[in-house]
Design an enzyme around this catalytic site. Sequence first.
Site, PDB file in Angstrom:
ATOM      1  N   GLY A 143      73.674  30.868  47.814  1.00 41.57           N
ATOM      2  CA  GLY A 143      72.271  30.589  47.718  1.00 41.57           C
ATOM      3  C   GLY A 143      72.192  29.607  48.909  1.00 41.57           C
ATOM      4  O   GLY A 143      72.816  29.497  49.916  1.00 41.57           O
ATOM      5  N   CYS A 144      70.892  28.848  49.068  1.00 40.61           N
ATOM      6  CA  CYS A 144      70.594  27.981  49.803  1.00 40.61           C
ATOM      7  C   CYS A 144      71.250  26.631  49.950  1.00 40.61           C
ATOM      8  O   CYS A 144      70.743  25.747  49.184  1.00 40.61           O
ATOM      9  CB  CYS A 144      69.116  27.804  50.125  1.00 40.61           C
ATOM     10  SG  CYS A 144      68.448  27.053  51.194  1.00 40.61           S
TER      11      CYS A 144
END
Lengths: 437, 105
Positions: free
Chosen positions: B103-104
Site C-alpha cells: 500500500g501507500c
Amino acid sequence: MAKHKTPLLDQLESGPWPSFVSDIKQECDSRAKNAKGVDYQIPADCPDDLLGVLEMSYVDGETHWKHGGIVGVFGYGGGVIGRYCDQPQMFPGVAHFHTVRVNQPSGLYYKTDFLRQLCDLWELRGSGLTNMHGSTGDIVLLGTTTPQLEEIFFELTHNMNNDLGGSGSNLRTPSCCLGQSRCEFACIDTQQLCYDLTNTYQDELHRPAFPYKFKFKIDGCPNGCVAAIARSDFSIIGTWRDEIRIDQKVVAAYAGGEIKPNAGAHAGRDWGKFDIQKEVVERCPSGCIRYEGGKLEINNKECVRCMHCINTMPRALRIGNDRGASILCGAKAPILDGPQMSSLLVPFIKAEEPYSEIKEVIENIWDWWMEEGKNRERLGETMKRLSFQKLLDVTNIKADARHVREPRHNPYIFWKEEEVTGGWKREIADYRKKHQK
Amino acid sequence: MAVVEFKGKKFEVDEDGFLQRFDDWNPEWVEYVKESEGIKELTDNHQKVIEFLQDYYKKNGIAPMVRILSKVTGFKLKEIYELFPSGPGKGACKMAGLPKPTGCV
C-alpha cells in the site's frame, strides 16, 4: 559521456520550460567529474542509470520499479519510501532507489546555509536528485540505498537538527500557506500553527497507529493557497467574523484607475477600464455589496467571506479584526469510494497558541476514527459510512444549518429511541385490539 | 531472489529481507533476523507478539491492524517499538514470517 543512449528523453531538452532531463544530465556530469573529491556512498552513476531506466520506460510505456518496498530507520514506522529497479543488472546504480522524506519548514522559507548543508549530505549519501517539494510538503531526497538510511538520519538529526517527514498509516507531514509572513489576507498564523501541530503530534507522525493516512493542511484564508480543503483530512482555513474594513479613499482610487484591480493580475490583456459595479458588486455571490455615489457598502451579515472583493481591491478592502478559522473534514482522492472535499465541521474557532480548542477537535476525531475506522478507510469514508451526525456527536458539536449545503431530500430519517414517545418496544397484541387482521 | 542460510536452514527472501513464503518460517528465522531489526535479546514479549501475528495471519489471511495488535497483546504502540525498533510492520511482521506490508507506505 552519457552512460546510456536516451534519444526520447533528449527531446525533452528543447523548449522554454526548465528541462528535468538537462538538469539530471548536469548532475551526472558533476558526479563523473567529482571536482570536490567526494567519496560517493552510493554509485556515482546513479543518476545516469535513472535516465537509463526512464528511457526504457519511455520505450516500453511501462514502469520499471518493483512493487512496494519496506525500509526505514529504527524507532520510526515511516519516512522512507523503499524502491527497487526491476532491471538491476542493467541499471545497478538504481538497484536501490529509496526516497527519503524530510520535514520542511512551514512556508518553505530557507537559508542557503541550510540548503547547502542538506545538499552536501545528499551528494555524499544519495543520488544528488531531489523533489522540491513533495505534494504533501516534504523535502524529497530521491534515490539512495538501504545502508545509507541510518547514516542520513544520523546526520539530519545530529548535525542539521532536522527530522524525517511522515509516510504510512499515520499523520503525514502537515503543511500550510505562507500565511502572515507575507500575505495581508492571512487571518491566522498558519506557519506557527503548522509548526505547533507538527511538534505536538510527532508520535502520531512517526509511528503509524491509524487505520489509514491522515493529513493536516492550513490555509490562512479561503483562497486556499495550500489547497487544504481538497488535500487534507483535517483542513483549517482562516476567516473572520466581524466586518470587512473599507478604505473609501482607496476605493475611489481604484474607481479612478489609479490602482490596478487584482493587484495587476490581469495586466496581460486589455479588459477595459475597471468597473466596480461589474467586477465587484455584481460578482458578489451573496449580492451584499452596494456601490452608490462613489461609496462602497457591504452588508457583512450576508457576506460569506468568499474573498472576491478583497482579492479584487486588496488595498481598499481588508479582512476583519475578529479572526479565527473554520475546520473542515474528510477530503480525499477517489480511492476507494470517490473523491471528497472537506465538509464544514466547525464554522469558527479561535486559532491562538497553544491552540487547545483546535487540538481538542483533532483528538476527539482521532479517538473515534482510530477505534471505528476500518482498515485503510480515510476519515472521509468513515464519515460517509457512519454519518456526519456521528462526527458531530464525537466532537461534541451541535448541528447547525451551516453544516449542510442543503437539507436531505429523502425521508429515511433515523430517530434515537429516547426521542420518540413510547420508545421502540411495542406489543403486536395491543395493536390488534384496535386493528383487525 | 536471494537465499540466506542460517544454522543449516535455508530461507528465500526479497530485497527487504521478508520471507517469500510464510510456510518457510521456523524459529531459526527469528534468530537470524533479530540483529538486522535491532534486537539483542529475544524475550517472551517478543514471542507473544510474533505468535499473535502468526495466529491472526493463519486465521484471517492478513496482518492485523495496529489497533488490534495492541488490544490483543496488551502492548501499547510505544512498547511495541521498544520491542521491535522498526515497528510492527517492518520489524514484527518480518520476524513472524508474514508477507511484506503493501500500500501507500
